[in-house]
Design a protein around this motif. Structure first.
Motif, PDB file in Angstrom:
ATOM      1  N   LEU A  57       0.658  -1.405  -0.125  1.00 55.84           N
ATOM      2  CA  LEU A  57      -0.222   0.089   0.386  1.00 55.84           C
ATOM      3  C   LEU A  57       1.173   1.159  -0.019  1.00 55.84           C
ATOM      4  CD1 LEU A  57      -2.745  -0.994   2.443  1.00 55.84           C
ATOM      5  CD2 LEU A  57      -3.374  -0.680   0.245  1.00 55.84           C
ATOM      6  N   VAL A  58       1.321   1.658   0.826  1.00 58.59           N
ATOM      7  CA  VAL A  58       2.555   2.280   0.632  1.00 58.59           C
ATOM      8  C   VAL A  58       3.316   2.847  -0.710  1.00 58.59           C
ATOM      9  CG1 VAL A  58       4.866   3.271   1.482  1.00 58.59           C
ATOM     10  CG2 VAL A  58       3.224   2.032   3.226  1.00 58.59           C
ATOM     11  N   ALA A  59       3.024   1.736  -1.249  1.00 59.10           N
ATOM     12  CA  ALA A  59       4.157   1.809  -2.787  1.00 59.10           C
ATOM     13  C   ALA A  59       2.870   3.038  -3.741  1.00 59.10           C
ATOM     14  CB  ALA A  59       4.243   0.680  -4.048  1.00 59.10           C
ATOM     15  N   LEU A  60       1.711   3.100  -3.411  1.00 54.74           N
ATOM     16  CA  LEU A  60       0.937   3.581  -4.079  1.00 54.74           C
ATOM     17  C   LEU A  60       0.676   5.390  -3.216  1.00 54.74           C
ATOM     18  CD1 LEU A  60      -2.004   1.119  -4.398  1.00 54.74           C
ATOM     19  CD2 LEU A  60      -0.329   1.436  -6.002  1.00 54.74           C
ATOM     20  N   TYR A  61       0.967   5.326  -1.785  1.00 52.64           N
ATOM     21  CA  TYR A  61       1.052   6.100  -0.698  1.00 52.64           C
ATOM     22  C   TYR A  61       1.994   7.681  -1.496  1.00 52.64           C
ATOM     23  CZ  TYR A  61      -0.611   7.061   3.634  1.00 52.64           C
ATOM     24  OH  TYR A  61      -1.555   7.854   4.866  1.00 52.64           O
ATOM     25  N   ALA A  62       1.262   8.527  -0.624  1.00 54.76           N
ATOM     26  CA  ALA A  62       1.898   9.824  -0.866  1.00 54.76           C
ATOM     27  C   ALA A  62       1.834  10.193  -1.855  1.00 54.76           C
ATOM     28  CB  ALA A  62       3.669  10.207  -0.559  1.00 54.76           C
ATOM     29  N   ILE A  63       1.803  10.218  -3.562  1.00 55.96           N
ATOM     30  CA  ILE A  63       1.244  11.486  -4.356  1.00 55.96           C
ATOM     31  C   ILE A  63       0.041  12.204  -4.606  1.00 55.96           C
ATOM     32  CG2 ILE A  63       1.353  10.425  -6.793  1.00 55.96           C
ATOM     33  CD1 ILE A  63       2.937   8.063  -6.999  1.00 55.96           C
TER      34      ILE A  63
ATOM     35  N   ILE B 285       9.518  12.668  -7.865  1.00 56.32           N
ATOM     36  CA  ILE B 285      10.285  11.660  -7.122  1.00 56.32           C
ATOM     37  C   ILE B 285       9.359  10.503  -6.590  1.00 56.32           C
ATOM     38  CG2 ILE B 285      11.878  11.099  -5.801  1.00 56.32           C
ATOM     39  CD1 ILE B 285      12.750  13.898  -5.440  1.00 56.32           C
ATOM     40  N   LEU B 286       8.634  10.714  -6.143  1.00 55.55           N
ATOM     41  CA  LEU B 286       6.937   9.209  -6.174  1.00 55.55           C
ATOM     42  C   LEU B 286       7.072   8.912  -7.643  1.00 55.55           C
ATOM     43  CD1 LEU B 286       5.282  11.516  -3.814  1.00 55.55           C
ATOM     44  CD2 LEU B 286       7.386   9.007  -3.015  1.00 55.55           C
ATOM     45  N   ALA B 287       6.371   9.565  -8.866  1.00 58.50           N
ATOM     46  CA  ALA B 287       6.079   8.547  -9.516  1.00 58.50           C
ATOM     47  C   ALA B 287       7.253   8.331 -10.596  1.00 58.50           C
ATOM     48  CB  ALA B 287       5.582  10.482 -11.060  1.00 58.50           C
ATOM     49  N   VAL B 288       8.117   8.329 -10.282  1.00 56.24           N
ATOM     50  CA  VAL B 288       9.976   8.085 -10.937  1.00 56.24           C
ATOM     51  C   VAL B 288      10.475   6.903 -10.313  1.00 56.24           C
ATOM     52  CG1 VAL B 288      12.375   8.021 -12.093  1.00 56.24           C
ATOM     53  CG2 VAL B 288      10.146   9.852 -12.498  1.00 56.24           C
ATOM     54  N   VAL B 289      10.752   7.171  -9.085  1.00 55.55           N
ATOM     55  CA  VAL B 289      11.237   6.412  -8.201  1.00 55.55           C
ATOM     56  C   VAL B 289      10.326   4.965  -8.221  1.00 55.55           C
ATOM     57  CG1 VAL B 289      13.385   8.057  -7.740  1.00 55.55           C
ATOM     58  CG2 VAL B 289      11.193   7.413  -6.184  1.00 55.55           C
ATOM     59  N   LYS B 290       9.253   5.358  -7.712  1.00 57.66           N
ATOM     60  CA  LYS B 290       8.526   4.482  -7.218  1.00 57.66           C
ATOM     61  C   LYS B 290       6.930   4.065  -8.292  1.00 57.66           C
ATOM     62  CE  LYS B 290       7.167   4.983  -2.907  1.00 57.66           C
ATOM     63  NZ  LYS B 290       6.103   5.320  -1.512  1.00 57.66           N
ATOM     64  N   PHE B 291       7.229   4.192  -9.378  1.00 56.21           N
ATOM     65  CA  PHE B 291       6.620   3.741 -10.593  1.00 56.21           C
ATOM     66  C   PHE B 291       6.305   2.391 -10.659  1.00 56.21           C
ATOM     67  CE2 PHE B 291       5.604   2.174 -15.341  1.00 56.21           C
ATOM     68  CZ  PHE B 291       4.656   3.473 -14.892  1.00 56.21           C
ATOM     69  N   SER B 292       7.987   1.687 -11.102  1.00 56.37           N
ATOM     70  CA  SER B 292       7.487   0.075 -10.281  1.00 56.37           C
ATOM     71  C   SER B 292       7.069  -0.799  -9.704  1.00 56.37           C
ATOM     72  CB  SER B 292       9.501  -0.417 -11.191  1.00 56.37           C
ATOM     73  OG  SER B 292      10.096  -0.671 -10.300  1.00 56.37           O
TER      74      SER B 292
ATOM     75  N   LEU C 151       0.135   2.725 -10.649  1.00 61.14           N
ATOM     76  CA  LEU C 151      -1.169   2.569 -10.882  1.00 61.14           C
ATOM     77  C   LEU C 151      -2.026   3.181 -10.650  1.00 61.14           C
ATOM     78  CD1 LEU C 151      -3.571   0.371 -10.980  1.00 61.14           C
ATOM     79  CD2 LEU C 151      -3.181   0.685  -8.497  1.00 61.14           C
ATOM     80  N   VAL C 152      -0.736   4.216  -9.254  1.00 60.73           N
ATOM     81  CA  VAL C 152      -2.013   6.339  -9.502  1.00 60.73           C
ATOM     82  C   VAL C 152      -0.978   6.869 -10.415  1.00 60.73           C
ATOM     83  CG1 VAL C 152      -1.457   7.617  -7.726  1.00 60.73           C
ATOM     84  CG2 VAL C 152      -1.820   5.821  -6.541  1.00 60.73           C
TER      85      VAL C 152
END
Length: 816
Positions: free
Chosen positions: A416-422, A467-474, A479-480
């Protein structure tokens, strides 16, 4: 007015009977409590102490997993070197916290009725641009519920051990417990703001006390040399190996991922600005103080937990349990009896605040949804307050979506944290940029300084979004990134639909309402068979007194038609001509339209079609019958000069006796339990005869909750008496422009109603439905109603808007 003897006037109540309530309402009242009236909205405000407890759990509780999420990215790659980078990354996050807090201090002072990035973006960039913030916050609120409840369950799992083994660490149990918590929080919020506040405020203060004590004791023990570093080479922990080079062997991407995960600590910071309308006055000042206290508390706790993690080398487990915070509590408190008590206390309050931290979304999402729906970008049902003065529809939708996501992700915090914060950082960006625009437009005192603060917050937040969109994209952020534009398009498309409907409905509406009445009126009653439903429709049709009244039966079966014709003749229904119309292709809608079109073909005939519909109780009974009447009504209404009306007739319903009660107003107090027994009916009749007002009974939505000084109950007014009355405005009549200027309103108290007439006016500021007023004048009678002509009025409490604020007309009246 003719002379008459002075004497008591009957209270002008339109109904003096106990009306039955459906089982669903009685059940809702039993579960949620009695309904709250609209004027109670201003009483459902939060003090600073209560607001901190209600609105900050999401933000402060991120202390429990913020540090762990940073280590989740560092430890598997660089091993023990991760702890050397932990504090610099934490300080970078606190720098962002500093600027965002200063930015939102300006937001809550400017937007004191409704704050948040959506309102800021709407007022400064327009409603279409503001939908970016709306989508971001919708995503963030849903994920907040999921992350908080899942993390709380992890705290529970970390505490329940037998011989060192986690006995609850099984996915089905974790998911079930987490979903149950979401449902429990939903129930608490459906009961109302104040109840939710009392329920959810305590864990916040228990958590702050517990983690504060843990950090202070841990730092003292570290200073005394009593804490030592633990080995990170343990089963269940993925450990990397540090090498020399940049960032102790960690690449820039890994550091940025750790920073992005740690940014989840700032989620919930916007809750204060979104809930500023729930603060007591002065709302802006109180919200600003609570915001600063919350941010300082959050920063101190996050920094303290990160320091303890660096000292003890507490590491995240791949399974998520035990948590980093639980390991720190075990290391700091030790294995003594006092230590075990301290450990379980930390786990208990962590579990509570993480679970109740989801309540922040249940406070923020319904308010946000109501703002967006008012702008016609979400369904209008989200603007309605429910049984307990909360936006029930928004609460239920949030619960359903969050539950579905928890089941889909198996309540895994890491997933869930992977989708979080954006979402939340997009909101920070919109709020900061919107305030920059506001300061540039208004240029109030100190605007240069404020632009620097808000601009810095916007730039930092925008960089973090990238940063969130790039580094956590994979890792799941894709999905977000994909859902964001899809939701945005959906909101814009919905608005376009609402705009088209508004144009169609409002264009030329006044001219259509004043169009000349057609010379001829024909009423057609569509008859399937002769029964009670048809008889009721025929009875209703006679009230129209039309130029022509006909019963129409479409022949689908000759035998059925012949039987209907025989019944019609046998019962002597000669005053209702029965037309048997051929329908060889069995297309009832087409045959109906042809018949109506033929009747209205001359352009001077208004055609009304009455369709008897049998209403069945219970879903299973409704499945057994079709909805032909609805289909025919939809098609017939498309024709010019034609109106289709469905005449329902209930079947399977209990026939309830109308029982006399004290008055029409007091009758509503006990709608859930209509007295059926003879003794109950006797007591009701006795109360009606005595007419004793019970001023303090506030269960009725129409009951007056105060007794004005010197006021006379309306039910005790006498002819030509000069009296003062007080009550609630039930209704106001708007006179047409062509008529004589006057304002008429119905004033009600628990003993009756009185008509107030203000001649020579078309508007009386402050006299709106729902306002509490007093009126003083001479009692008379008009159209068989107790009346006061041109009384002296004082507005005790103006009618309130959906947000609990007095109406503009109410403010004007108060000033007068």
């Amino acid at each position: 007015m003719p002379a008459r003897d002075e004497g008591p006037l009957p209270a002008s109540s339109p109904g003096t009977y106990v009306l039955p309530e459906p089982f669903s309402y009685r059940l809702k009242r039993r579960l949620l409590g009695p309904p709250l009236t609209t004027e109670r909205l201003s009483e459902e405000k939060l003090s600073k102490f209560l607001a901190l407890g209600v609105l900050s759990p999401d933000c402060i509780s991120s202390t429990a997993y913020g540090t762990e999420e940073m280590l989740n990215q560092l430890v598997p790659v660089i091993g023990v070197a991760a702890f050397a980078l932990l504090l610099p990354i934490t300080l970078a996050i606190l720098l962002v916290l500093f600027f965002v807090t200063l930015s939102y201090r300006e937001v809550v002072m400017v937007y004191t009725k409704a704050g948040g990035s959506y309102v800021v973006g709407r007022d400064n960039f327009g409603p279409k641009v503001a939908q970016i913030a709306a989508v971001a916050l919708i995503i963030d609120y849903v994920l907040t519920v999921c992350v908080q409840t899942a993390a709380g369950t992890d705290a529970l799992v970390s505490a329940v051990k037998i011989n060192g083994d986690l006995v609850l660490n099984h996915t089905p149990i974790v998911v079930s417990v987490t979903v149950a918590v979401v449902l429990l929080i939903t129930y608490g919020n459906l009961r109302g703001i104040r109840e939710a506040g009392k329920t959810f405020a305590l864990p916040t203060y228990l958590f702050i006390t517990g983690i504060g004590a843990l950090v202070v004791l841990g730092l003292i023990r570290a200073g005394l040399g009593q804490l030592h570093q633990h080995s990170i080479d343990i089963p269940g922990v993925a450990v990397g190996h540090s090498v020399s080079g940049l960032f102790y062997g960690a690449g820039v991407l890994i550091v940025l991922r750790a920073f992005a995960n740690g940014g989840s600590s700032l989620t919930g910071l916007e809750a204060i600005s979104n809930g500023v309308a729930n603060f007591r006055q002065p709302a802006g000042r109180n919200a600003r103080r609570v915001l600063v206290i919350m941010s300082v508390t959050l920063g101190s706790l996050v920094l303290g937990v990160s320091i303890l993690a660096r000292v003890t080398h507490a590491v995240p487990f791949t399974s998520g349990n035990p948590t980093v915070l639980s390991q720190e509590a075990e290391y700091v408190f030790g294995s003594s009896t006092f230590g075990r008590v301290g450990f379980y206390y930390i786990q208990f309050v962590t579990m509570l605040i993480l679970w109740t931290g989801a309540n922040t979304s249940f406070n923020g999402f319904p308010n946000l949804a109501s703002f967006v729906a008012e702008d016609a970008y979400l369904p209008r049902q989200l603007t309605r307050r429910g049984h307990r003065l909360v936006f029930s529809n928004g609460i239920i939708i949030l619960a359903c979506v969050s539950t579905a996501l928890l089941v889909a992700t198996r309540a895994s915090v890491n997933a869930l944290v992977a989708l979080y914060a954006i979402g939340v950082f997009v909101g920070f960006t919109m709020a900061g940029a919107g305030m920059v625009k506001h300061h540039l437009t208004h240029r109030e005192r100190g605007w240069n300084y404020k632009i620097v603060i808000n601009g810095s917050a916007a730039v930092l937040s925008g960089l973090i979004v990238g940063i969130l969109a790039v580094v956590k994209f994979s890792q799941g952020a894709w999905l977000v990134v994909v859902m964001f534009p899809l939701l945005l398009i959906a909101l814009l498309r919905l608005h376009k639909q609402y705009a088209a409907e508004k144009t169609e409905l409002e264009e030329n509406a006044p001219r259509a309402a004043e169009a000349p009445v057609l010379r001829r009126h024909v009423v057609l009653v569509f008859v399937e068979r002769l029964d009670l439903a048809t008889a009721r429709a025929l009875q209703y049709a006679r009230t129209f007194q039309p130029d022509e009244l006909r019963a129409v039966h479409f022949v689908l079966d000759t035998a059925v038609a012949q039987e209907l014709e025989h019944q019609w003749s046998r019962l002597g229904l000669a005053q209702f001509p029965l037309d048997l119309v051929e329908c060889p292709d069995r297309r009832l809608t087409r045959a109906s339209m042809e018949l109506v079109a033929d009747a209205a073909a001359d352009g001077r005939t208004e055609v009304t079609v009455l369709l008897p519909r049998r209403v069945f109780e219970g879903v299973w009974r409704r499945v057994l019958h079709d909805r032909t009447a609805d289909s025919i009504a939809g098609y017939v209404s498309q024709l010019p000069n034609a109106t289709a009306t469905i005449v329902p007739f209930p079947l399977g319903k209990r026939r309830r006796e109308l029982v006399p009660w004290r008055s029409g107003l007091e009758a509503t107090e006990d709608l859930t339990e209509a007295p059926a027994a003879p003794k109950a009916r006797h007591r009701a009749a006795e109360r009606a005869r005595n007419r004793q007002p019970e001023w303090e009974e506030a269960a009725s939505p129409h009951a007056l909750r105060f007794m004005p000084h010197g006021a006379t109950p309306i039910g005790e007014l006498r002819w030509r008496q000069r009296a003062k009355v007080g009550g609630r405005v039930r209704a106001v009549r708007v006179q047409p422009r062509a008529g004589v200027p006057s304002v008429e309103c119905t004033l009600a108290d628990p003993t009756g109603q009185i008509l107030l007439v203000f001649q020579g006016r078309r508007r009386y500021p402050g006299v709106d439905p729902g306002a509490l007023i007093t009126a003083e004048g001479v009692v008379g009678e008009r159209n068989h109603r107790t009346t006061m002509i041109n009384p002296v009025v004082y507005i005790v409490r103006p009618a309130e808007t959906n947000s609990g604020e007095p109406t503009a007309a109410g403010d004007e009246a108060q000033q007068d």
